[in-house]
Design a protein around this motif. Structure first.
Motif, mmCIF file in Angstrom:
data_model
loop_
_atom_site.group_PDB
_atom_site.id
_atom_site.type_symbol
_atom_site.label_atom_id
_atom_site.label_comp_id
_atom_site.label_asym_id
_atom_site.label_seq_id
_atom_site.Cartn_x
_atom_site.Cartn_y
_atom_site.Cartn_z
ATOM 1 N N ASP A 393 9.349 8.654 13.727
ATOM 2 C CA ASP A 393 8.101 8.895 13.004
ATOM 3 C C ASP A 393 8.247 10.113 12.110
ATOM 4 O OD1 ASP A 393 6.760 6.785 14.096
ATOM 5 O OD2 ASP A 393 5.924 7.947 15.761
ATOM 6 N N GLY A 396 3.615 12.267 8.270
ATOM 7 C CA GLY A 396 2.388 11.662 7.770
ATOM 8 C C GLY A 396 2.016 10.378 8.495
ATOM 9 N N LEU A 397 2.995 9.566 8.881
ATOM 10 C CA LEU A 397 2.702 8.277 9.510
ATOM 11 C C LEU A 397 2.315 8.411 10.972
ATOM 12 C CD1 LEU A 397 5.442 6.021 7.921
ATOM 13 C CD2 LEU A 397 3.135 6.518 7.126
ATOM 14 N N SER A 398 2.418 9.594 11.540
ATOM 15 C CA SER A 398 2.060 9.772 12.952
ATOM 16 C C SER A 398 0.661 10.365 13.114
ATOM 17 C CB SER A 398 3.079 10.692 13.641
ATOM 18 O OG SER A 398 3.046 11.986 13.068
ATOM 19 N N ARG A 399 -0.035 10.562 12.012
ATOM 20 C CA ARG A 399 -1.385 11.145 12.108
ATOM 21 C C ARG A 399 -2.370 10.072 12.593
ATOM 22 N NH1 ARG A 399 -2.660 14.581 6.771
ATOM 23 N NH2 ARG A 399 -4.526 14.981 8.017
ATOM 24 N N ASP A 401 -5.817 7.821 13.042
ATOM 25 C CA ASP A 401 -6.887 7.389 12.146
ATOM 26 C C ASP A 401 -8.139 8.221 12.399
ATOM 27 O OD1 ASP A 401 -5.305 5.421 11.006
ATOM 28 O OD2 ASP A 401 -5.891 3.925 12.517
ATOM 29 N N LEU A 421 -5.468 7.484 2.147
ATOM 30 C CA LEU A 421 -4.328 7.732 3.028
ATOM 31 C C LEU A 421 -4.205 6.629 4.071
ATOM 32 C CD1 LEU A 421 -2.034 9.575 3.994
ATOM 33 C CD2 LEU A 421 -3.722 10.820 5.361
ATOM 34 N N GLN A 422 -5.318 6.174 4.612
ATOM 35 C CA GLN A 422 -5.270 5.119 5.624
ATOM 36 C C GLN A 422 -4.783 3.796 5.025
ATOM 37 O OE1 GLN A 422 -9.207 5.205 7.351
ATOM 38 N NE2 GLN A 422 -8.550 6.617 8.977
ATOM 39 N N LYS A 425 -1.070 4.197 4.638
ATOM 40 C CA LYS A 425 -0.424 4.111 5.943
ATOM 41 C C LYS A 425 -0.322 2.655 6.399
ATOM 42 C CE LYS A 425 -1.048 5.464 10.785
ATOM 43 N NZ LYS A 425 -1.832 6.291 11.739
ATOM 44 N N ALA A 426 -1.382 1.916 6.255
ATOM 45 C CA ALA A 426 -1.371 0.523 6.702
ATOM 46 C C ALA A 426 -0.320 -0.285 5.955
ATOM 47 C CB ALA A 426 -2.745 -0.098 6.517
ATOM 48 N N ALA A 428 2.413 1.005 4.436
ATOM 49 C CA ALA A 428 3.751 1.509 4.756
ATOM 50 C C ALA A 428 4.248 1.010 6.097
ATOM 51 C CB ALA A 428 3.752 3.038 4.718
ATOM 52 N N LEU A 429 3.359 0.857 7.059
ATOM 53 C CA LEU A 429 3.770 0.424 8.401
ATOM 54 C C LEU A 429 4.248 -1.023 8.419
ATOM 55 C CD1 LEU A 429 1.100 2.153 10.666
ATOM 56 C CD2 LEU A 429 3.528 2.684 10.486
#
Length: 433
Positions: A393, A396-399, A401, A421-422, A425-426, A428-429
């Protein structure tokens, strides 16, 4: 034979508020002068807390500055202290690679560990483990500069997960490696590791010939490279001061190097020190009175007239020494005295030594089969394939929601940033990193 200069950034008391800035400015001028005069290397030490003896605690910064004032001279980071409490290995790899980039590929990396309790205890390093720490770190630093990505490592003194250590150096697979050597066994250890030996002063040419022969015999028969390339070479540090008058050379050079000798023995042999208060320069003069004369310069030296210096250096060249590193800035020598000494050496001594790089070919050709055999003995770590590198991780991707109820209480602009940002993130995952 190559010629280098050693910059210890020595500063005997008394000091003013400008003493250190003047010292560093003069030293940078000397690097620039050294290139102009035809020297091959400028070596800068890493040492910590050694007041008066060495104010060179951040050589990578000094060398970066020197790289922008020169274009040809090689920049020796000699030595970097490698026990991890001094320098985490990845940080060394990053700094050396960066220095190699900004210098256009002119860096040599020397490494060691120090014997001084001032340094070892200042960084809480166990003295009995320092050499094993250094060897473990040196191999990993070479891999970090050469491999993309670095596969990670778990050793006795250092552990790190897989990471791509960037930037990478200009010189491939990495800059030439050297090791500080203080006795015959450490010289053989350098040969076994396939790195150059940075040796303290030889007493005479006979000693030099024996040590050089022992180094190359060990390299031929026992080398298992610690790095991705070998650097078979022997360099020695030589106390130096040159003047047309034998009397001036003796009186001025011996006094300056007498202080260097006393300060070195203070920190490495017998000294008792009160940090911030002990005055080495005063103690040096008091000890001279107590022993009834000058403190002698240890071992052989190149202190004298151009003719005397040339005789000494030709004897070392005949003994097979690959590089002489002149210890040129010591004691109370002024910048003007140092510069005049270097100019005289360049005018009257340096022309007597071959500067033809082809002189290295016979030794390189003779060593070639031994180099191949050395690499055949090496068990290599390799850059892992994509599937072998564990996904980790990033920050940024471990923050977590943010709850909608919390979002409604935030200002509109902040709410919009978090929603964007959300979404990012969605998306990118869904990717395979």
């Amino acid at each position: 034979m190559d010629f280098g200069l050693s910059f210890a950034l020595q500063l005997p008391r008394p000091w003013t508020e400008h003493s250190e800035s003047e010292l560093f400015g003069s030293a940078l001028d000397q690097v620039e002068l050294a290139e102009e005069l035809g020297f091959d290397y400028a070596w800068v030490l890493e040492q910590h807390f050694l007041e008066e003896y060495s104010h060179s605690s951040a050589p990578e910064v000094f060398l970066a500055a020197a790289s922008q004032r020169t274009s040809r001279i090689r920049l020796g980071h000699g030595i970097a202290l490698l026990p991890p409490a001094y320098n985490q290995p990845a940080r060394v790899a990053e700094r050396i690679s960066t220095l190699d980039l900004v210098s256009g590929g002119r860096v040599d990396l020397g490494f060691g560990d120090s014997k001084s309790r001032m340094e070892l205890e200042g960084f809480s390093i166990e003295p009995a483990d320092r050499r094993e720490m250094t060897v473990e770190a040196a191999e990993q630093i070479a891999d970090m500069m050469a491999l993309e990505p670095y596969p990670g490592f778990t050793g006795r003194f250092f552990a790190m997960p897989a990471r791509n250590v960037v930037p990478k150096p200009v010189q491939k697979p990495h800059p030439p490696l050297w090791m500080a050597c203080s006795d015959d066994e450490s010289v053989r250890a350098a040969a076994r590791l396939g790195v150059g030996a940075l040796i303290h002063t030889f007493f005479d040419a006979d000693e030099a010939e024996k040590v050089v022969r022992d180094y190359y015999d060990t390299f031929r028969n026992e080398c298992v490279p610690i790095g991705r390339a070998v650097n078979p070479a022997v360099a020695t540090m030589e106390p130096f001061y040159c003047h047309r008058s034998a009397t001036v050379a003796h009186d001025r050079g011996r006094a300056a190097h007498g202080f260097f000798t006393y300060a070195a023995r203070h920190y490495y042999a017998f000294g008792r020190h009160r940090p911030g208060f002990t005055n080495l320069a005063d103690n040096f003069r008091r000890v001279e009175k107590l022993v009834g004369g000058d403190i002698p310069v240890r071992g052989g030296h190149s202190i004298g007239t151009p003719g005397a210096v040339a005789d000494r250096l030709h004897a070392l060249e005949a003994a097979g020494v690959d590089q002489v590193i002149l210890l040129h800035q010591v004691g109370d020598l002024t910048h003007e005295q140092v510069a005049d000494s270097l100019r005289l050496f360049a005018a009257d001594v340096l022309p007597g030594f071959a500067q033809d790089r082809d002189r290295l070919r016979p030794r390189q050709e003779e060593l070639a089969p031994y180099v191949r055999a050395a690499f055949e003995r090496k068990s290599w770590a390799s850059a892992p394939r994509r599937a072998e590198v564990e996904v980790c991780d990033a920050y940024g991707l471990s923050r977590p929601d943010v709850e909608m109820a919390m979002l409604e209480s935030l200002p509109p602009a902040t709410r919009e940033i978090i929603l964007d940002l959300q979404k990012l993130k969605a998306a990118a995952l869904q990717l395979d990193p």
